[in-house]
Design a protein around this motif. Structure first.
Motif, PDB file in Angstrom:
ATOM      1  N   SER A 146       0.826  -1.206   0.046  1.00 50.34           N
ATOM      2  CA  SER A 146      -0.010   0.068   0.024  1.00 50.34           C
ATOM      3  C   SER A 146       0.994   1.338  -0.124  1.00 50.34           C
ATOM      4  N   THR A 147       0.582   2.145  -1.086  1.00 50.36           N
ATOM      5  CA  THR A 147       1.409   3.535  -0.905  1.00 50.36           C
ATOM      6  C   THR A 147       0.635   4.525  -1.525  1.00 50.36           C
ATOM      7  N   HIS A 148       1.150   5.687  -1.964  1.00 51.16           N
ATOM      8  CA  HIS A 148       0.731   6.899  -2.334  1.00 51.16           C
ATOM      9  C   HIS A 148       1.805   7.210  -3.374  1.00 51.16           C
ATOM     10  N   ILE A 149       2.944   6.564  -3.430  1.00 45.12           N
ATOM     11  CA  ILE A 149       3.963   6.780  -4.263  1.00 45.12           C
ATOM     12  C   ILE A 149       3.792   5.794  -5.415  1.00 45.12           C
ATOM     13  N   VAL A 150       3.716   6.587  -6.709  1.00 44.00           N
ATOM     14  CA  VAL A 150       3.484   5.897  -7.895  1.00 44.00           C
ATOM     15  C   VAL A 150       4.829   5.135  -8.386  1.00 44.00           C
ATOM     16  N   ASP A 151       5.794   5.630  -8.036  1.00 38.38           N
ATOM     17  CA  ASP A 151       7.221   5.181  -8.489  1.00 38.38           C
ATOM     18  C   ASP A 151       7.328   3.713  -7.845  1.00 38.38           C
ATOM     19  N   ASP A 152       6.887   3.722  -6.754  1.00 40.36           N
ATOM     20  CA  ASP A 152       7.071   2.448  -5.947  1.00 40.36           C
ATOM     21  C   ASP A 152       6.241   1.323  -6.527  1.00 40.36           C
ATOM     22  N   VAL A 153       5.095   1.595  -7.402  1.00 42.13           N
ATOM     23  CA  VAL A 153       4.362   0.565  -7.400  1.00 42.13           C
ATOM     24  C   VAL A 153       5.006   0.059  -9.274  1.00 42.13           C
ATOM     25  N   LYS A 154       5.252   1.160  -9.770  1.00 40.73           N
ATOM     26  CA  LYS A 154       6.140   1.168 -11.140  1.00 40.73           C
ATOM     27  C   LYS A 154       7.232   0.234 -10.881  1.00 40.73           C
ATOM     28  N   GLU A 155       8.168   0.399  -9.978  1.00 44.94           N
ATOM     29  CA  GLU A 155       9.413  -0.141  -9.923  1.00 44.94           C
ATOM     30  C   GLU A 155       9.140  -1.934  -9.425  1.00 44.94           C
ATOM     31  N   LEU A 156       7.781  -2.011  -8.479  1.00 48.61           N
ATOM     32  CA  LEU A 156       7.630  -3.202  -8.058  1.00 48.61           C
ATOM     33  C   LEU A 156       6.734  -4.206  -8.193  1.00 48.61           C
ATOM     34  N   CYS A 157       5.551  -3.710  -8.600  1.00 52.40           N
ATOM     35  CA  CYS A 157       4.432  -4.429  -8.893  1.00 52.40           C
ATOM     36  C   CYS A 157       3.986  -5.050 -10.138  1.00 52.40           C
ATOM     37  N   ASN A 158       3.554  -6.453 -10.272  1.00 52.53           N
ATOM     38  CA  ASN A 158       3.063  -7.061 -11.418  1.00 52.53           C
ATOM     39  C   ASN A 158       1.656  -6.972 -11.367  1.00 52.53           C
ATOM     40  N   ASP A 159       0.867  -6.267 -10.437  1.00 52.72           N
ATOM     41  CA  ASP A 159      -0.550  -6.159 -10.565  1.00 52.72           C
ATOM     42  C   ASP A 159      -0.751  -4.860  -9.602  1.00 52.72           C
ATOM     43  N   MET A 160      -1.982  -4.129  -9.944  1.00 56.32           N
ATOM     44  CA  MET A 160      -2.246  -2.956  -8.846  1.00 56.32           C
ATOM     45  C   MET A 160      -3.635  -2.498  -9.219  1.00 56.32           C
ATOM     46  N   ALA A 161      -4.224  -2.097  -8.291  1.00 55.98           N
ATOM     47  CA  ALA A 161      -5.344  -1.152  -8.035  1.00 55.98           C
ATOM     48  C   ALA A 161      -5.408   0.252  -7.715  1.00 55.98           C
ATOM     49  N   ILE A 162      -6.308   1.254  -8.008  1.00 57.19           N
ATOM     50  CA  ILE A 162      -6.163   2.545  -7.633  1.00 57.19           C
ATOM     51  C   ILE A 162      -7.230   2.758  -6.690  1.00 57.19           C
TER      52      ILE A 162
END
Length: 291
Positions: free
Chosen positions: A189-205
């Motif tokens: 869980s984060t509000h930092i877009v770059d963290d998700v871009k660097e790490l995650c293979n799936d996501m939700a907003i």
């Protein structure tokens, strides 16, 4: 193993609706839950982690009915909250041995093996004899990961883990998460877009307790191809452009002008240039559409 959430709702006593009939399905790997502060991310994380009860809805992890069998989930759960306690003046190694005992690892040999393993995974082995109270913010976050790995959890929840970390500490922490994300279901869980871009293979907003968008970062970005336009404007012209176009973001340039990004199926006007979409655009488009 899948986490399946159906019609989850939670309203606090002050009238704030934190979760609003939320539906979500999460499989193995790194899952990014992206949203602004106050979106309901921590409320969702705490509810999944059995730290609070929802008003309605269901949560299943594999065959476990989470809301009815909380202890069964806790045996499989590793949870790193946004803020966690002050540590006593104990070394990381001794404190991990203490936590391992609390988690039911009674064999000294087993404890020695798992403590050594989690210290190595989190890159803390060389400072294992240093008191955790003297660790930097990033080291404490990595220690938080080390202690939650002691019982080999199947589901790991980390809530805003990089908030307040400097760039070097953030990079080290993300590397640790990247390593454990290959063998676990990790909700990040984060509000930092770059963290998700660097790490995650799936996501939700998430915003307002609702899921606004759900996709892989790559597919979500590809869906905006041909719809993101940019141009430089004078600062005093920003309000005029916001009234005319769907301005999703603006950034200052060194000469105090603004680089604006507009979401539009057609070219807004001749002065605009087509831009390659970024995950940040996906985030802002979703939030704007919810207004």
């Amino acid at each position: 193993m899948k986490l399946i959430i159906n019609q989850l709702s939670k309203t606090y006593s002050n009238g704030v609706k934190a979760l609003d009939s939320l539906n979500l399905e999460i499989g193995a790997g790194m899952f990014g839950l992206l949203g602004p502060n106050g979106a309901g991310k921590s409320s969702l994380m705490r509810t999944i982690a059995t730290l609070q009860q929802p008003d309605s809805g269901t949560i299943f992890f594999d065959t476990i009915n989470v809301l009815e069998n909380q202890m069964e989930l806790r045996k499989l759960l590793g949870y790193l909250p946004q803020e966690f306690g002050v540590y006593p003046n104990m070394s990381a190694q001794n404190l991990l041995h203490y936590f391992a005992k609390l988690k039911g690892i009674t064999s000294a040999n087993d404890r020695n093996a798992i403590v050594k393993e989690v210290l190595e995974i989190t890159n803390l082995y060389d400072v294992r004899n240093k008191n955790v109270s003297g660790y930097s913010g990033g080291m404490k976050q990595r220690f938080g990961i080390a202690q939650l790995l002691l019982n080999n959890p199947k589901l790991i929840i980390v809530d805003e883990p990089t908030a307040g970390l400097d760039p070097a500490e953030r990079h080290r922490f993300l590397n640790v998460l990247r390593e454990i994300g290959t063998n676990h279901t990790v909700i990040f869980s984060t509000h930092i877009v770059d963290d998700v871009k660097e790490l995650c293979n799936d996501m939700a907003i998430l915003n307002g307790g609702k899921i606004l968008a759900r996709n892989t970062p790559k597919e979500a970005t590809q869906q905006l191809e041909g719809t993101i336009w940019t141009r430089i404007v004078e600062r005093e012209k920003l309000e005029e452009y916001e009234q005319k176009y769907n301005v999703i973001s603006s950034n200052y340039n060194q000469d105090n002008t603004l680089n604006i990004r507009v979401h539009s199926a057609e070219k807004p006007e001749d002065s605009f240039v087509l831009a390659s979409p970024q995950l940040e655009d996906v985030y802002f488009v979703a939030l704007k559409s919810d207004q």
